[in-house]
Design a protein around this motif. Sequence first.
Motif, short mmCIF file in Angstrom:
data_model
loop_
_atom_site.label_atom_id
_atom_site.label_comp_id
_atom_site.label_asym_id
_atom_site.label_seq_id
_atom_site.Cartn_x
_atom_site.Cartn_y
_atom_site.Cartn_z
N PRO A 254 -2.14 15.37 -8.69
CA PRO A 254 -1.51 16.62 -8.25
C PRO A 254 -0.86 17.32 -9.43
O PRO A 254 -0.21 16.67 -10.25
N LYS A 255 -1.08 18.63 -9.52
CA LYS A 255 -0.50 19.38 -10.63
C LYS A 255 0.44 20.44 -10.10
O LYS A 255 0.20 21.04 -9.07
N GLU A 256 1.49 20.66 -10.86
CA GLU A 256 2.40 21.74 -10.51
C GLU A 256 1.73 23.05 -10.90
O GLU A 256 1.23 23.19 -12.02
N GLU A 257 1.73 24.00 -9.97
CA GLU A 257 1.03 25.25 -10.24
C GLU A 257 2.01 26.31 -10.70
O GLU A 257 3.13 26.39 -10.21
N GLU B 181 0.84 -1.19 0.00
CA GLU B 181 0.00 0.00 0.00
C GLU B 181 0.88 1.25 0.00
O GLU B 181 1.83 1.33 0.77
N ALA B 182 0.53 2.21 -0.86
CA ALA B 182 1.08 3.56 -0.75
C ALA B 182 -0.11 4.48 -0.87
O ALA B 182 -0.90 4.36 -1.79
N ALA B 183 -0.26 5.39 0.11
CA ALA B 183 -1.46 6.21 0.11
C ALA B 183 -1.17 7.59 0.66
O ALA B 183 -0.09 7.86 1.20
N SER B 184 -2.15 8.43 0.51
CA SER B 184 -2.06 9.76 1.11
C SER B 184 -3.29 9.95 1.99
O SER B 184 -4.41 9.67 1.57
N LEU C 49 1.37 14.56 -2.32
CA LEU C 49 0.50 13.66 -3.09
C LEU C 49 1.28 12.97 -4.20
O LEU C 49 1.01 11.83 -4.56
N GLY C 50 2.30 13.65 -4.71
CA GLY C 50 3.09 13.08 -5.79
C GLY C 50 3.98 11.94 -5.33
O GLY C 50 4.42 11.12 -6.14
N PHE D 94 5.55 19.16 -4.06
CA PHE D 94 6.03 18.97 -2.68
C PHE D 94 6.32 20.29 -1.98
O PHE D 94 6.70 20.29 -0.82
N ARG D 95 6.17 21.42 -2.66
CA ARG D 95 6.42 22.71 -2.02
C ARG D 95 5.11 23.47 -1.79
O ARG D 95 4.88 24.56 -2.31
#
Lengths: 801, 343
Positions: free
Chosen positions: A407-410, A341-344, A373-374, A457-458
């Motif tokens: 997840p998207k980079e903004e 399992e890998a989860a958030s 999330l990434g 991640f930031r």
Amino acid sequence: MKVTYNWLKEFVDIKVSPEELADKLTNVGMEVEEIVYQNKHLHDVHVGKILEIKHHPNADKLDVCQVDVGFRKVQIITSAKNIKEGDLVPVALDGADLVNGVKIKQSTLRGELSQGMFCSGEEIGITEDYYTGAGVNGILILREDYALGEKIEDALGLDDVVFDINITPNRPDCMSVIGIAREVSAILKTSIKDIDNYYEVDKADDINKYLSLEVEDKDLCPRYMATVVKDIVIRESPLWLKKRLNAVGIKTINNMVDITNYVLIEQGQPMHAFDYSFIGGKKIVVKRGNGERLKVLNGNEYTLKTNFLTISNAEKPMVIAGVIGGVNSSVTKDTKISVLEAASFARASVRTTSRAIGVRTDSSARFEKGVDLGSVKNGMETALALVYKLKAGTIVSGVLDVKEYEPKEERKEFSLSKIEKILGIKVKESDAVEILNNLGIKTSISGDTLSCVIPTFRTDIERDADIAEEIIRMYGYDVYDKIDIPVLSGSSFTKGAYDPLLKKQDELKNVLCDNGYFETLNYSFCSADASEKLLFRPEHRQYTMIRLQNPISEDMCCLRTSMAYGMLSTIDYNIKHGNKDLKFFEVGRIYIPKALLLTEQPHEINMLSIGSFCQGEDFFTLKGVVEKLLGKFDVKYRLEYSSLPFMHPGISADVIDEECGVILASFGEVHPKALSNFDIDGKVLYAELNIDELMKHAERKIEFKPISKYPYIERDLALVVDESVTAERLLGCIKKSAGEYYVSSRVFDIYRNPALGENKKSVAVRFTLSSQEKTLTDEEINAVMNKMIKDCEYKLGAKLR
Amino acid sequence: MREQILELERKALEELKDLTNKADTDAFKIKYLSKQGLITNLSRGMRDVPSEERPVVGELINKVKREIESRLALLETKYEEEALNEKLRSEKVDITEPSKGTAQGEIHPLHKIFTKLMDACVEMGFTVVTGPEVELDYYNFEALNVPKDHPARDMQDTFFLGGDLLMRTQTSSVQIRAMENMKPPLKIVSPGRTYRVDSDATHSPVFHQFEGLVIDENISMVDLKSMLTQLLKMLFGDDTKIRFRPSYFPFTEPSVEVDATCPMCKGAGCTRCKGTGLIELLGAGMVNPKVLENCGIDSNKYSGFAFGPGVDRLAMVAYKVPSIKNMFENDMKFLSQQNGEIR
């Protein structure tokens, strides 16, 4: 967060020494609290081969061994019994240092030379989980075929350097080796190495044959990934992997568990390895608890409340999500098929759950700070690559992946001029762009605008101020070392002002210092029995204290409602420590709850307390001090015997505001019962002033009268009165009788003697008379005196002595 | 007569030379100048002088008398002074004997530092404000950009009182109260007690902070640095230098830890500073724009800085207090050292 030098090197080329790296990390805000060299305490221990073992000629329990340590042969005397000829063992030679601080010296034992010592696992700092045999009670027998004479730290891989880094809560992404590596790459201006997570899967098999997945509450679990590994061979992990986990303080268990922990540390992604046989109904359901009981890996059993998130199978919960696994869910030595399992999980939910059951794990620590999330996908990829690399089992084709969103980079825009305004320095455009790019924030500049792509991640980067911080911490705060400008030169004019209460307190404190009192500080906390010790009863306003929900100790579990507690404790402490001439004061607040169930902030009352345990001090010396203090306020007061229960009822006074009847201060001797509650034997004088009440009375007004050019006549009068006639009444009577010529009067002596009559005292009063218009004649003065005597006799029963 | 007078003068002047103390001069005075004295007697002899000579003889007698009187006066002054000096010498005391009267008490070292800081800041245009110690969660955390269940709450272990009430963990709560009530430009400082669930060799659950806050249109980190440099120089000496290190506080961005030259070794490295030559003194930073917005201040127009040293620590460093325990123990052997020896 612990990371190792070698682990970091896997992701980034490091050409600086560990010390230098630690300094640089600290300078960018990754404070390195400790650097541990694994081999620091190991010195001159080598791999040796036992060639021959013979009984010691003069000692039953000792053997004499001939040992080859490669570069020479030595003789060693030992009492160990778990060795045999041909064994490879760690040999500490003359002058060697061991991890436990022991230094080895060549010596002669019963006539036979011993040139060193064989070592146990403990003596070289390793445990059974790291190296089988390290935990035995005896000598560590080395399994592999090491080169004779090799340093033991090299042979066993104890050559890494561990950094313990304090990660601030805004940087959860740095709770991982990869996160720190990104910082290192920005510091050293080198790029992060691409890691190829290579693995092969059994394409003939399909995960959907094994498992289905349902996430009921996507708010609490925005992403959940599961994979299946079959044909598992549970065994010990290879030394390189154990070495890493061992170095950062993680116990190694078996290959599958070690893989999940490795991913946790390296990628910051907590994982779980289920034993497939426990997944009833072949189904994983992520859902809230429903009052079930779950026994978990720490041995305790918890009730799963509805605000706890669980990982359940079709029948029952298996794991408290993100916190801890249940006993019958995880891989064991018999596991054949495992679900990875890998989860958030939502950070607030994990935090609440972890707090509620009082369990903190490496997993919960990361989830509650926020896991990228990434990293769910990265974590899973890394884990599968390890499964493949370690040949732990066969990976079944397919991934179950339920996600709320990708997840998207903004892309965000920032103003360089605003950043410069915050920092107060000029920032070169190229520097700003380079720094941000090195940090993984893809940046370009056009005019004043920095256009940045913020990696997932930031999440901490939102505004100009955040970018300003990224730039300055990489730029180096030492740019400010050279800047020296006048204080606040660019700011608007503002007029400074003291807090009037603090200013007044300073004035009062100086009076007390001049009178020999020392300022003290006591905690605002007291024990639950403080009110009882001070003889307060439930009807007193000061009886009920506010209780802390999480006190440090029972001595400090309530908020004080009286300054006397601290003062008497201080006096007791000093007496017990043999100190004399104790004169103390304290300024501080007391906390009076408005209602019993605390729903609003209490009254915080500013108080001044005074205490003494000192020869030559009595009620009247204290009264003198209190009068000096009251003299700093414009207040009319009267004295009444004190209503405070911990005061001596007959030698204490309340100072009462004539206008509103409020108690402004109290002073006198402390009640002997209260003293014995504080274990004090003797006489303690105590006073307290309510500064808040006194502050309602402005500064004392001063107004001068003209001094008469005619003489001021002083006369004495000794009057015998009943004890019940107070000095105050006597002076009041005299003042009234003196009429227009009265200037001042005071008691200068009180004489008590049975000869005066029962219950009588003689009070000597000195008074001054004068007139603004003329010199008073003897006749006029005598007339006044006669009137005084007559009035005092009539009103107070006084007799001229 | 004339010879008689001159003879007496000669004799008197001769005797005057032998006078060596006050008693002798007194006796001489009686012998010659008293009512029965030899000079006075000469005047009485005037009766026998013929009347035409009297003025001359009288003048001579007066002259002789004045001469003797003036010479005697000189001697008298001299011997009186000697006698007085002798008396004063005999009255000499041991000036090192102890003084009389009440011994002096002392302000607690903590409050000495508070006063220095406040005085300096008021001079720089700051207003001193205070706030409640039993605080609402909102003022201590939420308004300071620490929402409920935020991991930053772990940085400050909090005493809870039930409901939304807690013992404030930082004087920063006063920032919010001040910003709600005052309009920028504002400069405030706030001394006070703070509380954290922390009790060991270097931490006390009750401690003190001195919060500083400036909000204005042109405030930068440079202002923060110059302000802190000035305050720390005042406390630790003019050769004090300060250094910023990046840190994190939710209510400031950027946030820094402020180190100063170790006052014990002046930067050379000692046990107190663990050989680094620097000591960690306080946290500070530029006020996070979110905090300004929480207080209704336009974060596009205004910026500011904030700092919050632990004053117990400042006092311990400034006065070389051996242990945090000393600060709250109230041992007379500690307190009395402020005005000399242990008493």
